[in-house]
Structure formats: structure tokens, C-alpha cells
Design a protein around this motif. Structure first.
Motif, PDB file in Angstrom:
ATOM      1  N   THR A  68       0.826  -1.208   0.000  1.00 33.92           N
ATOM      2  CA  THR A  68       0.000   0.000   0.000  1.00 33.92           C
ATOM      3  C   THR A  68       0.861   1.260   0.000  1.00 33.92           C
ATOM      4  OG1 THR A  68      -1.820  -1.121   1.105  1.00 33.92           O
ATOM      5  CG2 THR A  68      -1.755   1.287   1.308  1.00 33.92           C
ATOM      6  N   LEU A  69       1.877   1.281   0.849  1.00 29.47           N
ATOM      7  CA  LEU A  69       2.720   2.473   0.935  1.00 29.47           C
ATOM      8  C   LEU A  69       3.577   2.661  -0.324  1.00 29.47           C
ATOM      9  CD1 LEU A  69       3.678   2.290   4.711  1.00 29.47           C
ATOM     10  CD2 LEU A  69       2.053   3.852   3.601  1.00 29.47           C
ATOM     11  N   ALA A  70       4.024   1.580  -0.938  1.00 33.46           N
ATOM     12  CA  ALA A  70       4.758   1.690  -2.208  1.00 33.46           C
ATOM     13  C   ALA A  70       3.834   2.218  -3.304  1.00 33.46           C
ATOM     14  CB  ALA A  70       5.360   0.346  -2.603  1.00 33.46           C
ATOM     15  N   GLN A  75       1.793   6.732  -6.780  1.00 35.72           N
ATOM     16  CA  GLN A  75       0.744   7.707  -7.084  1.00 35.72           C
ATOM     17  C   GLN A  75       1.220   9.152  -6.940  1.00 35.72           C
ATOM     18  OE1 GLN A  75      -2.447   7.217  -8.301  1.00 35.72           O
ATOM     19  NE2 GLN A  75      -1.612   5.175  -8.650  1.00 35.72           N
ATOM     20  N   HIS A  76       2.259   9.342  -6.150  1.00 33.97           N
ATOM     21  CA  HIS A  76       2.801  10.686  -5.931  1.00 33.97           C
ATOM     22  C   HIS A  76       4.017  10.985  -6.806  1.00 33.97           C
ATOM     23  CE1 HIS A  76       0.225  10.380  -2.340  1.00 33.97           C
ATOM     24  NE2 HIS A  76       0.078  11.666  -2.557  1.00 33.97           N
ATOM     25  N   GLY A  77       4.171  10.249  -7.888  1.00 35.54           N
ATOM     26  CA  GLY A  77       5.182  10.574  -8.887  1.00 35.54           C
ATOM     27  C   GLY A  77       6.575  10.044  -8.647  1.00 35.54           C
ATOM     28  N   MET A  78       6.740   9.107  -7.718  1.00 37.72           N
ATOM     29  CA  MET A  78       8.084   8.638  -7.392  1.00 37.72           C
ATOM     30  C   MET A  78       8.695   7.748  -8.485  1.00 37.72           C
ATOM     31  SD  MET A  78       8.858  10.332  -4.787  1.00 37.72           S
ATOM     32  CE  MET A  78      10.417   9.592  -4.339  1.00 37.72           C
ATOM     33  N   VAL A  79       7.879   7.103  -9.313  1.00 33.75           N
ATOM     34  CA  VAL A  79       8.442   6.332 -10.431  1.00 33.75           C
ATOM     35  C   VAL A  79       9.170   7.296 -11.370  1.00 33.75           C
ATOM     36  CG1 VAL A  79       7.875   4.953 -12.474  1.00 33.75           C
ATOM     37  CG2 VAL A  79       6.810   4.422 -10.278  1.00 33.75           C
ATOM     38  N   ARG A  80       8.523   8.394 -11.684  1.00 29.16           N
ATOM     39  CA  ARG A  80       9.144   9.423 -12.534  1.00 29.16           C
ATOM     40  C   ARG A  80      10.398   9.992 -11.868  1.00 29.16           C
ATOM     41  NH1 ARG A  80       4.395  11.065 -13.508  1.00 29.16           N
ATOM     42  NH2 ARG A  80       4.366  12.691 -11.930  1.00 29.16           N
ATOM     43  N   PHE A  81      10.300  10.239 -10.563  1.00 26.39           N
ATOM     44  CA  PHE A  81      11.440  10.783  -9.816  1.00 26.39           C
ATOM     45  C   PHE A  81      12.656   9.863  -9.930  1.00 26.39           C
ATOM     46  CE2 PHE A  81      13.934  10.537  -5.886  1.00 26.39           C
ATOM     47  CZ  PHE A  81      14.435  11.824  -5.825  1.00 26.39           C
ATOM     48  N   TYR A  82      12.462   8.562  -9.690  1.00 28.16           N
ATOM     49  CA  TYR A  82      13.590   7.633  -9.744  1.00 28.16           C
ATOM     50  C   TYR A  82      14.104   7.444 -11.171  1.00 28.16           C
ATOM     51  CZ  TYR A  82      12.758   6.545  -4.855  1.00 28.16           C
ATOM     52  OH  TYR A  82      12.605   6.638  -3.489  1.00 28.16           O
ATOM     53  N   SER A  83      13.228   7.475 -12.148  1.00 33.04           N
ATOM     54  CA  SER A  83      13.671   7.399 -13.545  1.00 33.04           C
ATOM     55  C   SER A  83      14.565   8.590 -13.872  1.00 33.04           C
ATOM     56  CB  SER A  83      12.471   7.363 -14.497  1.00 33.04           C
ATOM     57  OG  SER A  83      11.767   6.162 -14.354  1.00 33.04           O
ATOM     58  N   GLN A  84      14.164   9.771 -13.428  1.00 34.01           N
ATOM     59  CA  GLN A  84      14.974  10.967 -13.658  1.00 34.01           C
ATOM     60  C   GLN A  84      16.297  10.884 -12.902  1.00 34.01           C
ATOM     61  OE1 GLN A  84      13.983  13.390 -15.887  1.00 34.01           O
ATOM     62  NE2 GLN A  84      16.128  13.949 -15.684  1.00 34.01           N
ATOM     63  N   LYS A  85      16.243  10.365 -11.685  1.00 32.22           N
ATOM     64  CA  LYS A  85      17.474  10.243 -10.897  1.00 32.22           C
ATOM     65  C   LYS A  85      18.460   9.283 -11.576  1.00 32.22           C
ATOM     66  CE  LYS A  85      19.250   9.819  -6.256  1.00 32.22           C
ATOM     67  NZ  LYS A  85      18.986   9.829  -4.842  1.00 32.22           N
ATOM     68  N   GLY A 140      14.579   2.830 -16.990  1.00 34.05           N
ATOM     69  CA  GLY A 140      13.205   3.149 -16.635  1.00 34.05           C
ATOM     70  C   GLY A 140      12.830   2.394 -15.374  1.00 34.05           C
ATOM     71  N   VAL A 141      11.993   2.996 -14.583  1.00 29.38           N
ATOM     72  CA  VAL A 141      11.555   2.373 -13.347  1.00 29.38           C
ATOM     73  C   VAL A 141      10.106   1.954 -13.557  1.00 29.38           C
ATOM     74  CG1 VAL A 141      11.204   2.673 -10.867  1.00 29.38           C
ATOM     75  CG2 VAL A 141      13.110   3.811 -12.023  1.00 29.38           C
ATOM     76  N   LYS A 142       9.873   0.668 -13.516  1.00 32.54           N
ATOM     77  CA  LYS A 142       8.553   0.145 -13.843  1.00 32.54           C
ATOM     78  C   LYS A 142       7.650   0.027 -12.612  1.00 32.54           C
ATOM     79  CE  LYS A 142       6.556  -3.939 -16.039  1.00 32.54           C
ATOM     80  NZ  LYS A 142       6.863  -5.227 -16.647  1.00 32.54           N
ATOM     81  N   CYS A 143       8.195  -0.414 -11.505  1.00 31.57           N
ATOM     82  CA  CYS A 143       7.346  -0.770 -10.373  1.00 31.57           C
ATOM     83  C   CYS A 143       8.136  -0.667  -9.068  1.00 31.57           C
ATOM     84  CB  CYS A 143       6.849  -2.198 -10.586  1.00 31.57           C
ATOM     85  SG  CYS A 143       5.940  -2.873  -9.218  1.00 31.57           S
ATOM     86  N   LEU A 144       7.714   0.226  -8.193  1.00 32.62           N
ATOM     87  CA  LEU A 144       8.419   0.377  -6.918  1.00 32.62           C
ATOM     88  C   LEU A 144       8.288  -0.858  -6.045  1.00 32.62           C
ATOM     89  CD1 LEU A 144       7.722   4.089  -5.950  1.00 32.62           C
ATOM     90  CD2 LEU A 144       9.615   3.120  -7.278  1.00 32.62           C
ATOM     91  N   HIS A 145       7.195  -1.604  -6.190  1.00 38.09           N
ATOM     92  CA  HIS A 145       7.024  -2.839  -5.422  1.00 38.09           C
ATOM     93  C   HIS A 145       8.165  -3.815  -5.706  1.00 38.09           C
ATOM     94  CE1 HIS A 145       2.941  -1.236  -5.951  1.00 38.09           C
ATOM     95  NE2 HIS A 145       2.692  -1.751  -4.761  1.00 38.09           N
TER      96      HIS A 145
END
Length: 184
Positions: A68-70, A75-85, A140-145
Motif C-alpha cells: 500500500t505504501l509503495a 501515485q505521488h510521482g516517485m516512479v518518474r522521480f527515480y527514472s529521472q534520478k 526506466g523504473v517500472k514498479c516500486l514494489h
């Protein structure tokens, strides 16, 4: 299908947390503070319909709290954040790529131990050349889980590590799934 070393009780817990009967055997790799299964590691290849098939996303996060927390972070844009990082931070990118190469090699070795003879080229290619989330795009970051599960089960995933720092560990008081079917 569980590893023969998993008790029936743990198997039922893991399957309930996964939400389905798995297509391939698995082990419980890590547990939450209250003893509930947290991550599962499945076989990276399986035999179905008279064919061996690859299963690159073989580490499963099953803790309901962490899932749930991942998902909230996604939902708060962290996939995009990590892809950019990964694009902007060479040290972070190299650490991430090193971890992905290591887990791909581990996954490939597991498959080779299961398969009699030499793995078919298409299976070897998938297992050697995809991320822990099963993507061919290593930037690319597909899934934080998947990255969190990788970090918890094996370490060496800076995305998973950062996600875990943001979420925090489970405590004994968290509802991590041990009370399935009235158990505590």
C-alpha cells in the motif's frame, strides 16, 4: 506450489497475501516484524503447456502495508522521480545497474539449476537482460514494489532502499497479514 520446506500454514498465508495461487514454487525470503511473509522468491522458470517459460519478476512483495505504501509513492510521482534520478545521477545509476546485473545473474543461475541441459536462448536472454521488474529498459523504473522487494530480499537496489527509508520498517503492531483466517 511451495518449496517443500514451507509449512502448510506459511504456504496458506503467503498465497492469501499474494492473492492468487502461484504458477511456480516459491520460498518465503523475508518476514515482517510480526512473522508474516514479506517477500517471496519464486522459481525464475516454470513448465507449462509442455514448454519452459521465463519468469523474470520472481521476487514478490506480499506485505499489505508495504504494498500500500509503495503504491502511494507511485501515485505521488516517485516512479518518474527515480527514472529521472537514474538519468541525472551517475553514481546512483551505476549502483542501480550493478544491482540489476547481479540479480539477473542470480536469477539466471537459479534457472540453470532447475533446467536440465542448456536453457533455450530466448529464456536466457530474458533472464539475463531484464530488470527485477521484468523490463528491458534498465533506465526506466517500472514498479516500486519490485524494487522494494528486491532490496528487502537481497539488498543492492538503491531505489528499493530509498523507498524503504521513506516507508519505514514494519512493526509488530502493523497489520502485515498474520491474522489471516483468525490467526494472530
Amino acid at each position: 506450489m511451495a518449496d517443500k520446506n514451507i509449512s502448510e500454514k506459511d504456504y496458506k498465508r503467503a498465497v492469501a497475501l499474494l492473492g492468487r495461487e502461484p504458477r511456480t514454487p516459491f520460498i518465503i525470503k523475508t518476514r515482517c516484524a510480526n512473522g508474516s511473509p514479506q517477500t517471496l522468491v519464486a522459481n525464475p522458470v516454470f513448465f507449462e503447456d509442455n514448454l519452459w517459460k521465463p519468469f523474470p519478476s520472481f521476487i514478490w512483495l506480499v506485505c499489505p502495508r508495504l504494498k500500500t505504501l509503495a503504491a502511494d509513492l507511485e501515485q505521488h510521482g516517485m516512479v518518474r522521480f527515480y527514472s529521472q534520478k537514474l538519468n541525472d545521477d551517475a553514481d546512483f545509476r551505476e549502483e542501480f545497474l550493478k544491482g540489476q546485473r547481479e540479480i539477473a545473474e542470480y536469477r539466471f543461475q537459479m534457472a540453470q539449476e532447475m533446467y536440465e541441459g542448456e536453457l533455450p536462448e530466448h529464456i536466457s536472454d530474458i533472464l539475463k537482460n531484464t530488470t527485477v521488474a521484468g523490463s528491458r529498459d534498465f533506465r526506466g523504473v517500472k514498479c516500486l514494489h519490485a524494487h522494494l522487494a528486491h532490496y528487502l530480499a537481497f539488498g543492492n537496489n538503491p531505489i528499493g532502499e530509498d523507498v524503504f527509508k521513506k516507508i519505514g520498517p514494519c512493526t509488530v503492531e502493523d497489520n502485515c497479514g498474520c491474522d489471516l483466517e483468525g490467526e494472530n
